[in-house]
Design a protein around this motif. Structure first.
Motif, PDB file in Angstrom:
ATOM      1  N   MET A 149       0.831  -1.195   0.000  1.00 49.15           N
ATOM      2  CA  MET A 149       0.000   0.000   0.000  1.00 49.15           C
ATOM      3  C   MET A 149       0.869   1.250   0.000  1.00 49.15           C
ATOM      4  N   GLU A 150       0.385   2.321  -0.643  1.00 48.18           N
ATOM      5  CA  GLU A 150       1.082   3.599  -0.692  1.00 48.18           C
ATOM      6  C   GLU A 150       0.104   4.745  -0.473  1.00 48.18           C
ATOM      7  N   TRP A 151       0.620   5.859   0.039  1.00 48.49           N
ATOM      8  CA  TRP A 151      -0.150   7.079   0.307  1.00 48.49           C
ATOM      9  C   TRP A 151       0.050   8.077  -0.823  1.00 48.49           C
ATOM     10  N   PHE A 152      -1.065   8.694  -1.272  1.00 49.85           N
ATOM     11  CA  PHE A 152      -1.027   9.732  -2.293  1.00 49.85           C
ATOM     12  C   PHE A 152      -1.894  10.890  -1.800  1.00 49.85           C
ATOM     13  N   GLY A 153      -1.250  12.005  -1.434  1.00 51.79           N
ATOM     14  CA  GLY A 153      -1.939  13.096  -0.768  1.00 51.79           C
ATOM     15  C   GLY A 153      -2.868  13.898  -1.663  1.00 51.79           C
ATOM     16  N   LEU A 154      -3.885  14.500  -1.030  1.00 50.85           N
ATOM     17  CA  LEU A 154      -4.821  15.402  -1.690  1.00 50.85           C
ATOM     18  C   LEU A 154      -4.892  16.702  -0.896  1.00 50.85           C
ATOM     19  N   ASP A 155      -4.887  17.829  -1.598  1.00 47.23           N
ATOM     20  CA  ASP A 155      -5.047  19.098  -0.898  1.00 47.23           C
ATOM     21  C   ASP A 155      -6.531  19.386  -0.678  1.00 47.23           C
ATOM     22  N   ALA A 156      -6.839  20.543  -0.121  1.00 53.22           N
ATOM     23  CA  ALA A 156      -8.223  20.869   0.219  1.00 53.22           C
ATOM     24  C   ALA A 156      -9.115  20.948  -1.010  1.00 53.22           C
ATOM     25  N   ALA A 157      -8.529  21.242  -2.174  1.00 53.00           N
ATOM     26  CA  ALA A 157      -9.297  21.323  -3.412  1.00 53.00           C
ATOM     27  C   ALA A 157      -9.406  19.978  -4.124  1.00 53.00           C
ATOM     28  N   GLY A 158      -8.834  18.950  -3.538  1.00 48.46           N
ATOM     29  CA  GLY A 158      -8.897  17.630  -4.152  1.00 48.46           C
ATOM     30  C   GLY A 158      -7.882  17.406  -5.239  1.00 48.46           C
ATOM     31  N   LYS A 159      -6.784  18.177  -5.208  1.00 45.80           N
ATOM     32  CA  LYS A 159      -5.723  18.000  -6.200  1.00 45.80           C
ATOM     33  C   LYS A 159      -4.525  17.304  -5.560  1.00 45.80           C
ATOM     34  N   PRO A 160      -3.696  16.623  -6.376  1.00 49.96           N
ATOM     35  CA  PRO A 160      -2.540  15.909  -5.834  1.00 49.96           C
ATOM     36  C   PRO A 160      -1.623  16.817  -5.029  1.00 49.96           C
ATOM     37  N   SER A 161      -1.176  16.326  -3.890  1.00 49.26           N
ATOM     38  CA  SER A 161      -0.293  17.101  -3.026  1.00 49.26           C
ATOM     39  C   SER A 161       0.707  16.173  -2.366  1.00 49.26           C
ATOM     40  N   ILE A 162       1.977  16.564  -2.376  1.00 42.40           N
ATOM     41  CA  ILE A 162       2.990  15.741  -1.720  1.00 42.40           C
ATOM     42  C   ILE A 162       3.142  16.082  -0.254  1.00 42.40           C
ATOM     43  N   SER A 163       2.471  17.154   0.197  1.00 45.38           N
ATOM     44  CA  SER A 163       2.608  17.562   1.595  1.00 45.38           C
ATOM     45  C   SER A 163       1.359  17.319   2.425  1.00 45.38           C
ATOM     46  N   ALA A 164       0.216  17.063   1.786  1.00 46.83           N
ATOM     47  CA  ALA A 164      -1.032  16.879   2.521  1.00 46.83           C
ATOM     48  C   ALA A 164      -0.926  15.687   3.458  1.00 46.83           C
ATOM     49  N   ALA A 165      -1.350  15.898   4.716  1.00 44.90           N
ATOM     50  CA  ALA A 165      -1.242  14.846   5.726  1.00 44.90           C
ATOM     51  C   ALA A 165      -2.574  14.508   6.374  1.00 44.90           C
TER      52      ALA A 165
ATOM     53  N   GLU B 275      -1.162 -12.126   8.814  1.00 41.59           N
ATOM     54  CA  GLU B 275       0.142 -11.657   8.351  1.00 41.59           C
ATOM     55  C   GLU B 275       0.135 -10.141   8.454  1.00 41.59           C
ATOM     56  N   ILE B 276       1.223  -9.557   8.911  1.00 37.37           N
ATOM     57  CA  ILE B 276       1.361  -8.106   8.920  1.00 37.37           C
ATOM     58  C   ILE B 276       2.051  -7.702   7.629  1.00 37.37           C
ATOM     59  N   THR B 277       1.457  -6.767   6.913  1.00 38.31           N
ATOM     60  CA  THR B 277       2.014  -6.439   5.607  1.00 38.31           C
ATOM     61  C   THR B 277       1.636  -5.025   5.197  1.00 38.31           C
ATOM     62  N   GLY B 278       2.364  -4.473   4.275  1.00 37.85           N
ATOM     63  CA  GLY B 278       2.079  -3.165   3.745  1.00 37.85           C
ATOM     64  C   GLY B 278       2.278  -2.066   4.770  1.00 37.85           C
ATOM     65  N   LEU B 279       2.941  -0.984   4.387  1.00 44.19           N
ATOM     66  CA  LEU B 279       3.105   0.138   5.291  1.00 44.19           C
ATOM     67  C   LEU B 279       3.331   1.410   4.495  1.00 44.19           C
ATOM     68  N   CYS B 280       2.580   2.452   4.839  1.00 46.52           N
ATOM     69  CA  CYS B 280       2.830   3.771   4.274  1.00 46.52           C
ATOM     70  C   CYS B 280       2.526   4.810   5.338  1.00 46.52           C
ATOM     71  N   GLU B 281       2.934   6.035   5.092  1.00 46.65           N
ATOM     72  CA  GLU B 281       2.798   7.084   6.101  1.00 46.65           C
ATOM     73  C   GLU B 281       2.350   8.390   5.474  1.00 46.65           C
ATOM     74  N   THR B 282       1.796   9.270   6.304  1.00 47.81           N
ATOM     75  CA  THR B 282       1.551  10.635   5.862  1.00 47.81           C
ATOM     76  C   THR B 282       2.892  11.365   5.787  1.00 47.81           C
ATOM     77  N   PRO B 283       2.997  12.412   4.976  1.00 48.46           N
ATOM     78  CA  PRO B 283       4.297  13.064   4.781  1.00 48.46           C
ATOM     79  C   PRO B 283       4.923  13.626   6.048  1.00 48.46           C
ATOM     80  N   ASP B 284       4.106  13.935   7.071  1.00 50.77           N
ATOM     81  CA  ASP B 284       4.668  14.460   8.314  1.00 50.77           C
ATOM     82  C   ASP B 284       5.103  13.364   9.271  1.00 50.77           C
ATOM     83  N   GLY B 285       4.919  12.099   8.884  1.00 55.00           N
ATOM     84  CA  GLY B 285       5.339  10.980   9.723  1.00 55.00           C
ATOM     85  C   GLY B 285       4.480  10.783  10.957  1.00 55.00           C
ATOM     86  N   LYS B 286       3.310  11.417  11.027  1.00 49.73           N
ATOM     87  CA  LYS B 286       2.489  11.356  12.231  1.00 49.73           C
ATOM     88  C   LYS B 286       1.357  10.340  12.148  1.00 49.73           C
TER      89      LYS B 286
END
Length: 764
Positions: free
Chosen positions: A161-177, A696-707
């Motif tokens: 699994m991977e995280w793909f951020g969205l900003d408030a307008a619903g557009k791709p964002s690398i910083s949205a957490a 089984e424990i599997t898959g790991l992703c995080e928000t960009p702030d690591g929180k």
């Protein structure tokens, strides 16, 4: 990898290539490379890299949590349209905070509870489970075997699994957490006698032919999904009405890309020009590209296909060699019997026998299996973009796709593993040089074409002196061009039958290469090697292997499970050399039980807070630099359920050599010298999570702030028998319903999110 799926335990590699262990024994006895020690201290600062994978949790410090979410829509979160815009912020060159030098949580104790346990000071929520709706019109999941329409629901066996951020307008964002998309694999099903019994009302039909309605359900719960998730006031949940939500199943239309596109080996009744295929199957590990796409590895796909007993004779050509090398002997039964679901073409495609009269296979599905076994790329933000199978990265039992650290003006590197016994480790190096502008492209799939369709594929050979060689797989190599076992027609043939090309060049056999990850500071590659039950100090030949330097242990589990050989696995790491074809290597950690002999078995000196067995998932945090290690184990489950650990590794060559001595049946001595990485401390390796029964424990992703980290709990309750489907008291697990999530008692694979109560970064 599901424990019910044993296809990666088969050994179809009968080449004479050396095992990694035999080479390592030679190397370590020479003592050249091993005399050099490097600092084992963690390196601070430096560039971060994206995560791979996910896991779950349920107790905090032994106290039952109450913050468990149920599926609910979040008002106002549905975008008006699916965006194709570039991310709204530039790609950062380094994490916003320093890489951690010590782990800041209390270790979780081993246990066999039907719960997920996490450290004190942390909380979790369940946000996405098998059957959860992905559209506003889809009904809530009843979890009684009567649900259908799985092309609009979460699939089964959540995995990479991977995280793909969205900003408030619903557009791709690398910083949205606080808002984003989770793209994930749905690897397999919980089976008994061909039936995926938990999704059928009375357990399903085990005999052949299989009913079409059951087959349709089982096919649909495989593949990929994209689900929007959002946090409001600290409460995470999925967004069932999101226009981003998506399912990809084994029936979805997919393009073939790269060298094999349009090749004769890909021609079928469905795609007479060999440019497309249907769907993706048995996906396990994953990856995230530097340009923001999701990469999924097709792993144990060969077992889904059927060949009639006379198919070798009917074919009468070199395809028989290739089919056997990929584990499909004539007369081999398929895993589910989907080929018996009816006369429709969607069932016929699972029978890969030569039954048509054509020369090239355009009137049957003899070539259908050649369309499976790749890394498949998806743009999770844009449903209009077709998925593409990247044939330049080779065809085998793919796990993750781990990108090396991108450097402007240099080629990109992708590390790959083939998860079956005695298979190989690979890397792909792009022809195109990395451009920073491509981190924010207007067309992400077109950018994938640029970097993943043209390049060089290499396979690893490990030398006895601690060096290694990446061997190019091409017809320029006379060992491939003149290979007596199989005649390669062209480069596309190498990409389709990569295992045979690796056999030809004498690549080193490995013990089930699973997930891999790249250290965000050193750039060194870490590869989990899950286990090998075929270790025996008295082995002479055949499938049994004598313990050697890289796999020096042969013993029975002392706690009663009696697993023999080297059941606990290890983690290998490599460091690239000055030339693209060279590297050095060592072993980072050996899995073991803490109470086993430290001189012969517990070679990494693991304690009760650190011991583990069968490492599978592995990912590095972009934000903290923590290496997360996840297990898929059957050897230690009499003592503890599967788990996830956090680690702060050193670097290649930071350990010492050890020699183990065994007395063989004939009383002779077997001396094995091995290299063990620097022993972890209580601050650099500890258990973070233990899962529920049979999982089984599997898959790991995080928000960009690591929180916040997202983790998948796969196949809880897998030990349940089909005969007990009507009696929930006999289920070996009732998670997540026993944690307050959803209807019914049948266990379900699910995604959870873990946060720190003080709002800090996970693990620090």
């Amino acid at each position: 990898m599901s424990k019910s799926n044993h296809f990666n335990d088969e050994n179809s590699n009968h080449s004479a290539n050396p095992t990694f262990d035999a080479i390592l024994e030679q190397r370590l006895n020479r003592r050249g490379f091993l005399g050099k020690t490097l600092s084992g201290a963690a390196v601070l600062g430096g560039m971060g890299l994206g995560l791979v994978g996910c896991s779950s949790g349920e107790l905090v410090g032994g106290n039952t949590l109450t913050s468990v979410a149920t599926p609910s829509a979040i008002p106002g979160s549905t975008p008006a349209a699916i965006p194709t815009a570039t991310p709204s912020a530039p790609l950062p060159s380094a994490p916003p905070n320093p890489i951690v030098s010590r782990l800041g949580f209390g270790a979780v104790a081993k246990n066999t509870l039907d719960k997920v346990t996490i450290p004190s000071g942390y909380s979790y929520q369940i946000i996405y489970a098998l059957g959860d709706p992905l559209t506003a019109a889809t009904s809530a999941y009843k979890n009684d075997g009567t649900d259908a329409d799985f092309d609009n629901r979460a699939g089964d066996h959540h995995d990479g699994m991977e995280w793909f951020g969205l900003d408030a307008a619903g557009k791709p964002s690398i910083s949205a957490a606080d808002r984003g998309l989770l793209a994930m694999n749905h690897e397999a099903t919980t089976d008994e006698n061909k039936s995926s019994f938990f999704i059928h009302a009375t357990g399903g039909t085990a005999s052949l032919p299989r009913p079409a309605a059951e087959v349709d359900k089982e096919v649909a719960i495989h593949g990929l999904s994209v689900v929007e998730v959002k946090t409001t006031g600290g409460k995470w949940a999925s967004v069932p009405a999101s226009a981003f939500n998506r399912r990809v199943t084994p029936l979805s239309d997919v393009e073939i890309a790269g060298p094999a596109r349009g090749n004769a080996l890909l021609k079928t009744k469905y795609s007479t020009d060999g440019t497309k295929t249907r769907g993706t199957i048995n996906n396990c590990g994953c990856g995230k590209s530097p340009w923001g796409t999701y990469l999924s590895g097709e792993e144990n796909w060969s077992g889904y296909f059927y060949r009639v007993a006379a198919d070798d004779t009917n074919r009468g050509d070199k395809s028989v060699v290739a089919l056997k090398r990929y584990g499909r002997n004539a007369g081999s039964a398929s895993r589910h019997g989907w080929e018996t679901g009816g006369s429709d073409d969607k069932y016929a495609r699972w029978n890969i026998s030569k039954i048509g009269a054509s020369i090239d296979g355009i009137d049957d599905y003899r070539n259908e299996m050649n369309g499976q076994g790749y890394i498949i790329e998806m743009d999770p933000y844009d449903k209009s973009k077709v998925l593409k199978k990247r044939t330049a990265l080779g065809r085998f039992a793919h796990e993750s796709a781990a990108f090396g650290l991108p450097v402007v003006g240099k080629p990109l590197t992708v590390y790959l593993g083939d998860d079956s016994r005695n298979e190989y480790m690979y890397k792909f190096v792009s022809k195109a040089l990395w451009s920073a502008a491509d981190a924010n492209p207007s067309d992400r799939i077109a950018t994938g074409d640029k970097y993943l369709n043209d390049g060089t594929l290499y396979v690893a050979k490990f030398n006895a002196d601690g060096s290694g060689e990446w061997i190019e797989l091409s017809l320029n190599n006379p060992l491939i061009k003149n290979y007596a076992t199989y005649t390669f027609a062209d480069y596309a043939d190498i990409c389709v039958n990569t295992r045979l090309a690796a056999d030809a060049v004498g690549a080193t056999k490995m013990d089930r290469p699973e997930w891999g990850g790249v250290h965000p500071v050193t750039g060194e590659y870490y590869q989990t090697l899950t286990n090998n039950s075929n270790r025996d100090i008295n082995a002479a030949s055949g499938s049994k292997l004598v313990p050697d330097s890289a796999n020096p242990r042969a013993y029975a589990d002392s706690d009663g499970n009696k697993a023999k050989g080297n059941p606990n696995g290890h983690i290998l790491r490599t460091k690239e050399g000055a030339a693209v074809t060279s590297f050095t290597w060592d072993v980072y950690l050996f899995g073991a039980e803490a109470d086993m002999d430290k001189a012969t078995i517990n070679l990494s000196n693991l304690t009760d807070d650190q011991d583990f067995s069968s490492p599978d998932g592995l990912a590095f945090s972009k934000n903290t630099g923590i290496c997360w290690i996840q297990t898929d184990d059957g050897a230690y489950t009499d003592v503890t359920n599967c788990m996830m650990l956090a680690a702060i590794p050193g670097k290649v060559g930071d350990g010492t050599s050890k020699t183990l001595s065994y007395t063989k049946a004939d009383t002779s001595q077997l001396n094995v010298t091995t290299q063990v990485g620097a022993a972890p401390t209580a601050d650099t390796l500890k258990r973070f999570l233990v899962g529920p029964k049979d999982c089984e424990i599997t898959g790991l992703c995080e928000t960009p702030d690591g929180k916040a980290i997202f983790i998948n709990i796969q196949h809880p309750g897998e030990g349940t028998r089909m005969a007990d489907i009507a009696d929930p008291s006999k289920y070996t697990s009732q998670w997540p319903s026993n944690a307050g999530y959803g209807a019914g008692n049948r266990p379900r694979s699910a995604t959870i999110v873990i946060t720190k109560d003080d709002g800090g970064r996970i693990g620090s």
